[in-house]
Design a protein around this motif. Structure first.
Motif, PDB file in Angstrom:
ATOM      1  N   VAL A 160      -9.317   4.136  -4.043  1.00  0.00           N
ATOM      2  CA  VAL A 160      -8.500   4.904  -3.277  1.00  0.00           C
ATOM      3  C   VAL A 160      -7.822   6.276  -4.020  1.00  0.00           C
ATOM      4  CG1 VAL A 160      -5.958   4.861  -2.483  1.00  0.00           C
ATOM      5  CG2 VAL A 160      -7.698   3.071  -1.970  1.00  0.00           C
ATOM      6  N   ASP A 161      -7.669   5.977  -5.327  1.00  0.00           N
ATOM      7  CA  ASP A 161      -7.358   7.106  -6.201  1.00  0.00           C
ATOM      8  C   ASP A 161      -8.272   8.344  -6.205  1.00  0.00           C
ATOM      9  OD1 ASP A 161      -5.733   8.553  -8.161  1.00  0.00           O
ATOM     10  OD2 ASP A 161      -7.199   7.978  -9.605  1.00  0.00           O
TER      11      ASP A 161
ATOM     12  N   GLY B  98      -2.925   3.326 -18.305  1.00  0.00           N
ATOM     13  CA  GLY B  98      -4.519   2.838 -18.275  1.00  0.00           C
ATOM     14  C   GLY B  98      -4.400   1.606 -17.313  1.00  0.00           C
ATOM     15  N   TRP B  99      -3.913   1.685 -16.135  1.00  0.00           N
ATOM     16  CA  TRP B  99      -4.167   0.661 -15.108  1.00  0.00           C
ATOM     17  C   TRP B  99      -3.749  -0.532 -15.485  1.00  0.00           C
ATOM     18  CZ3 TRP B  99      -5.139   2.202 -10.311  1.00  0.00           C
ATOM     19  CH2 TRP B  99      -5.849   3.403 -10.392  1.00  0.00           C
ATOM     20  N   LEU B 100      -2.295  -0.536 -15.884  1.00  0.00           N
ATOM     21  CA  LEU B 100      -1.657  -1.906 -16.328  1.00  0.00           C
ATOM     22  C   LEU B 100      -0.344  -1.535 -15.413  1.00  0.00           C
ATOM     23  CD1 LEU B 100      -2.057  -1.969 -20.389  1.00  0.00           C
ATOM     24  CD2 LEU B 100      -2.935  -3.171 -18.431  1.00  0.00           C
ATOM     25  N   ASN B 101       0.251  -2.549 -15.079  1.00  0.00           N
ATOM     26  CA  ASN B 101       1.464  -2.652 -14.416  1.00  0.00           C
ATOM     27  C   ASN B 101       2.631  -2.632 -15.071  1.00  0.00           C
ATOM     28  OD1 ASN B 101       2.030  -5.371 -14.810  1.00  0.00           O
ATOM     29  ND2 ASN B 101       0.966  -5.940 -12.941  1.00  0.00           N
TER      30      ASN B 101
ATOM     31  N   THR C 207       4.616   5.433  -5.051  1.00  0.00           N
ATOM     32  CA  THR C 207       5.203   5.324  -6.218  1.00  0.00           C
ATOM     33  C   THR C 207       4.375   4.887  -7.462  1.00  0.00           C
ATOM     34  OG1 THR C 207       7.046   4.726  -4.963  1.00  0.00           O
ATOM     35  CG2 THR C 207       7.225   4.349  -6.887  1.00  0.00           C
ATOM     36  N   HIS C 208       3.534   3.993  -7.280  1.00  0.00           N
ATOM     37  CA  HIS C 208       3.053   3.029  -8.459  1.00  0.00           C
ATOM     38  C   HIS C 208       1.842   3.840  -8.843  1.00  0.00           C
ATOM     39  CE1 HIS C 208       6.073   0.225  -7.763  1.00  0.00           C
ATOM     40  NE2 HIS C 208       5.810  -0.138  -6.630  1.00  0.00           N
ATOM     41  N   LEU C 209       0.973   4.691  -8.206  1.00  0.00           N
ATOM     42  CA  LEU C 209      -0.282   4.832  -8.560  1.00  0.00           C
ATOM     43  C   LEU C 209      -0.437   5.676  -9.855  1.00  0.00           C
ATOM     44  CD1 LEU C 209      -3.482   4.550  -7.772  1.00  0.00           C
ATOM     45  CD2 LEU C 209      -3.125   6.671  -6.150  1.00  0.00           C
TER      46      LEU C 209
ATOM     47  N   CYS D 258       0.815  -1.255   0.107  1.00  0.00           N
ATOM     48  CA  CYS D 258      -0.058  -0.075  -0.026  1.00  0.00           C
ATOM     49  C   CYS D 258       1.039   1.119   0.144  1.00  0.00           C
ATOM     50  CB  CYS D 258      -0.951   0.195   1.265  1.00  0.00           C
ATOM     51  SG  CYS D 258      -2.323  -1.302   1.232  1.00  0.00           S
ATOM     52  N   GLU D 259       1.958   1.289   0.692  1.00  0.00           N
ATOM     53  CA  GLU D 259       2.705   2.414   0.937  1.00  0.00           C
ATOM     54  C   GLU D 259       3.225   2.802  -0.641  1.00  0.00           C
ATOM     55  OE1 GLU D 259       6.854   4.409   1.813  1.00  0.00           O
ATOM     56  OE2 GLU D 259       6.668   2.052   1.526  1.00  0.00           O
TER      57      GLU D 259
END
Length: 141
Positions: A90-91, A72-75, A63-65, A57-58
């Motif tokens: 959360v965003d 487009g919500w891809l890692n 960093t990642h959000l 979560c941290e």
């Protein structure tokens, strides 16, 4: 937690989502009581820190959000982000908080089971919740 997909990451992320909802509701109620929204210059700055023992979560928030949204919500492997439904909620909340005058939200990682009073208390509540859930289910026949 309810639903079929119950993981530690989902539980941690749900807890953060609920905390962010609390921040947004607090700010809304404060503004409503005062009848007029406080400006950034008149409202005293409030820093709200959520402590979590979840690196997932941290790092996700810090960093990642932004990267996930931009892609487009891809890692990083170009796969859909895990727990995307919760991350999107959360965003949205994080964006609302960013637009609130005088309220700053941050997340701080703390080592679990290390004597942090709040983290240890949260752990006890989680264990009690798991035990209660198991007891409740055993009586449903």
């Amino acid at each position: 937690m309810q639903g079929k997909r119950q993981t530690n990451n989902r539980a941690e992320l749900t807890a953060i989502k609920l905390a962010l909802e609390g921040i947004v509701n607090y700010a809304w109620n404060t503004t409503k009581k005062n009848k007029t929204p406080a400006s950034a210059t008149t409202r005293k700055k409030q820093v709200i820190i959520i402590k979590s023992d979840s690196k997932y979560c941290e790092k996700g928030l810090k960093t990642h959000l932004k990267k996930w949204k931009d892609k487009g919500w891809l890692n990083s492997k170009n796969e859909p982000v895990a727990n995307q439904d919760l991350w999107q909620q959360v965003d949205k909340l994080n964006t609302k908080i960013a637009h609130l005058n005088g309220i700053v939200f941050d997340i701080e990682w703390v080592k679990g089971h290390s004597g942090d009073e709040g983290n240890d208390a949260a752990d006890k509540l989680a264990v009690a919740g798991i035990s209660k859930g198991r007891t409740d289910k055993s009586t449903d026949t």
